[in-house]
Design an enzyme around this catalytic site. Structure first.
Site, PDB file in Angstrom:
ATOM      1  N   ARG A  74      -1.563  -2.584 -18.615  1.00 21.09           N
ATOM      2  CA  ARG A  74      -2.854  -1.894 -18.694  1.00 21.09           C
ATOM      3  C   ARG A  74      -2.894  -0.766 -17.662  1.00 21.09           C
ATOM      4  NH1 ARG A  74      -7.016  -2.907 -21.595  1.00 21.09           N
ATOM      5  NH2 ARG A  74      -5.723  -4.495 -22.520  1.00 21.09           N
ATOM      6  N   THR A  90      -3.120   6.101 -22.328  1.00 22.81           N
ATOM      7  CA  THR A  90      -3.095   4.760 -21.754  1.00 22.81           C
ATOM      8  C   THR A  90      -1.675   4.251 -21.942  1.00 22.81           C
ATOM      9  OG1 THR A  90      -3.679   3.787 -23.879  1.00 22.81           O
ATOM     10  CG2 THR A  90      -5.495   4.214 -22.369  1.00 22.81           C
ATOM     11  N   TYR A 140       0.850  -1.199   0.000  1.00 23.92           N
ATOM     12  CA  TYR A 140       0.000   0.000   0.000  1.00 23.92           C
ATOM     13  C   TYR A 140       0.879   1.240   0.000  1.00 23.92           C
ATOM     14  CZ  TYR A 140      -5.035   0.045   0.163  1.00 23.92           C
ATOM     15  OH  TYR A 140      -6.363   0.038  -0.190  1.00 23.92           O
TER      16      TYR A 140
HETATM   17  C1  LIG Z   1      -8.594   3.709 -24.880  1.00 26.12           C
HETATM   18  C2  LIG Z   1      -8.851   5.153 -24.710  1.00 26.12           C
HETATM   19  C3  LIG Z   1      -9.010   5.740 -23.437  1.00 26.12           C
HETATM   20  C4  LIG Z   1      -9.196   5.008 -22.132  1.00 26.12           C
HETATM   21  O1  LIG Z   1      -8.792   3.815 -21.920  1.00 26.12           O
HETATM   22  P1  LIG Z   1      -9.192   2.839 -20.704  1.00 26.12           P
HETATM   23  O2  LIG Z   1      -7.852   2.469 -20.144  1.00 26.12           O
HETATM   24  O3  LIG Z   1      -9.903   1.725 -21.363  1.00 26.12           O
HETATM   25  O4  LIG Z   1     -10.006   3.574 -19.724  1.00 26.12           O
HETATM   26  C5  LIG Z   1      -9.111   7.115 -23.365  1.00 26.12           C
HETATM   27  N1  LIG Z   1      -9.068   7.866 -24.454  1.00 26.12           N
HETATM   28  C6  LIG Z   1      -8.938   7.349 -25.679  1.00 26.12           C
HETATM   29  C7  LIG Z   1      -8.890   8.265 -26.850  1.00 26.12           C
HETATM   30  C8  LIG Z   1      -8.841   5.973 -25.860  1.00 26.12           C
HETATM   31  O5  LIG Z   1      -8.756   5.473 -27.085  1.00 26.12           O
END
Ligand SMILES: *Cc1c(COP(=O)(O)O)cnc(C)c1O
Length: 417
Positions: free
Chosen positions: A232, A223, A51
């Site tokens: 991820r 991301t 944590y």
């Molecule tokens: C994939 C994506 C996100 C968010 O991705 P997550 O990790 O699935 O929440 C945000 N903005 C754009 C333009 C994306 O293509």
């Protein structure tokens, strides 16, 4: 027997099945990739036990000396390769990264401009069921009918009319270069904050294959698992003057403890992203997408915007007498994974859609090149033209498998997860 197999054979077996699926089929979802074993080793490590609410040097828990160093390395690497003043590597996802910017900049009810979801915008740019559509007022801008490029005149007109607090430049299904300098100009004209969401194109941005928003944008979000090829998760970055507001919007604003194992994976991915091999990889991702677009056009497919500048191709199926949902299903049966996608000014509802989105990041990671793109384009065309012919679809599926065997991913004769 490994510990997972022993404790939970049910989950273990499904992971093995999923590994086979990834190994023996063509993964062409534009937002997916195969992260490295090094990243997975960090992400699967004992760091998950720790944590660490707060930030390096200012934690709410003891025992953070090691994770402090990891997070400091991750945020320094992120700021360096994206060329920004400040990076926060704690967002659990891209949507969380975007949410942190909204919370930093806007009061509930405030107005912002974002790319229309039907024209390639992301859920977090105003979907009515998403926080971005529920808490705030979105004014969507779109692409031009003639060339499917972002309608910058429309962006300017809407900005002057609505005086938004923020403008978002970024998309999930836009195959062309985004001009951040025009967005920056418009934002300054109306005194709005500019947020660039590079989730899809981050790998291209850090290797110079797509212009960087670092100079023009107040905030840059991404991301880490798409073209960037990391674990991820998300990263949110900003100019110096926003740093402390932004950090407090992530924690304590919207998250508790950071996922230190994922942050370690982000650090590793950011190190990989600074290598010449990674630049070479991104170059091939784009080259493969361009080849795929050209070949599909040779087979009579219409391509949104007439081609691509990045890692994805948006195929317009209106001339093929098949909708996006059907095409997705046919290709799935043939071993090729893509997603149905709305095309600009789509006459069909999003559940059916008139297009498919095809991406090259994942298959380029497994070393496929121009030669393979030509073959894959021919299979896509053949499958769609012979969609009712089961034996043709089955034969393409076998060919896909043979091709995948030539470009091993995880198997290399090894079992297990
Ligand atoms: C994939 C994506 C996100 C968010 O991705 P997550 O990790 O699935 O929440 C945000 N903005 C754009 C333009 C994306 O293509």
């Amino acid at each position: 027997m490994n510990p997972l197999q022993k404790t939970d054979p049910e989950i273990y077996d499904i992971i093995v099945q999923e590994k086979m699926r990834q190994e023996y089929r063509l993964e062409m979802i534009a937002s997916e990739n195969f992260t490295s074993s090094a990243v997975m080793e960090a992400q699967g490590s004992i760091l998950t036990n720790k944590y660490a609410e707060g930030y390096p040097g200012h934690r709410y828990y003891g025992g953070c000396s090691n994770v402090d160093i990891i997070e400091e390395i991750a945020r320094t690497r992120a700021a360096k390769i994206f060329g920004v003043d400040h990076a926060n590597v704690q967002p659990h996802s891209g949507t969380q990264a975007n949410m942190a910017v909204f919370f930093s900049v806007m009061e509930p009810g405030a107005t912002y401009l974002g790319m229309d979801l039907a024209h390639g915008g992301h859920l977090s740019m105003g979907h009515p069921k998403n926080f971005s559509g529920k808490i705030y007022r979105v004014v969507p801008y779109s692409v031009r009918r003639e060339d499917h490029r972002i309608d910058y005149d429309m962006v300017r007109t809407l900005a002057i009319k609505h005086r938004p607090r923020m403008i978002i430049a970024g998309a999930s299904a836009y195959p062309r270069i985004i001009d951040y300098s025009i967005f920056g100009e418009i934002a300054r004209e109306v005194d709005a904050v500019l947020m660039a969401d590079v989730a899809h194109i981050a790998g291209l941005v850090v290797t110079g294959l797509h212009p960087s928003p670092a100079k023009d944008a107040d905030f840059v979000t991404t991301t880490t698992h798409k073209t960037l090829r990391g674990p991820r998760g998300g990263i949110v970055m900003c100019k110096k003057k926003w740093a402390s507001v932004l950090d407090s919007c992530i924690f304590p604003g919207m998250q508790g403890g950071p996922l230190m194992h994922v942050i370690a994976g982000k650090a590793v991915a950011l190190k990989e992203a600074a290598t010449p091999q990674f630049s070479e990889y991104q170059f091939r991702v784009v080259q493969n997408a361009k080849t795929l677009a050209e070949e599909l056009m040779n087979y009579g497919f219409k391509i949104v915007s007439g081609g691509t500048d990045n890692h994805l191709v948006l195929v317009d199926l209106t001339d093929k007498n098949v909708n996006g949902a059907q095409a997705q299903e046919i290709l799935e049966a043939a071993g090729i994974t893509v997603n149905k996608n709305a095309i600009p000014f789509d006459p069909l509802p999003p559940g059916k859609a008139s297009g498919i989105r095809i991406g090259t990041p994942a298959i380029t990671t497994r070393q496929m090149g121009i030669h393979e793109m030509r073959i894959i384009a021919s299979w896509i065309s053949e499958a769609i033209d012979n969609r009712t012919n089961e034996s043709v679809i089955r034969r393409i599926g076998e060919n896909v498998r043979e091709l995948c065997v030539k470009f091993p991913l995880y198997m290399n004769g090894k079992g297990g997860v």
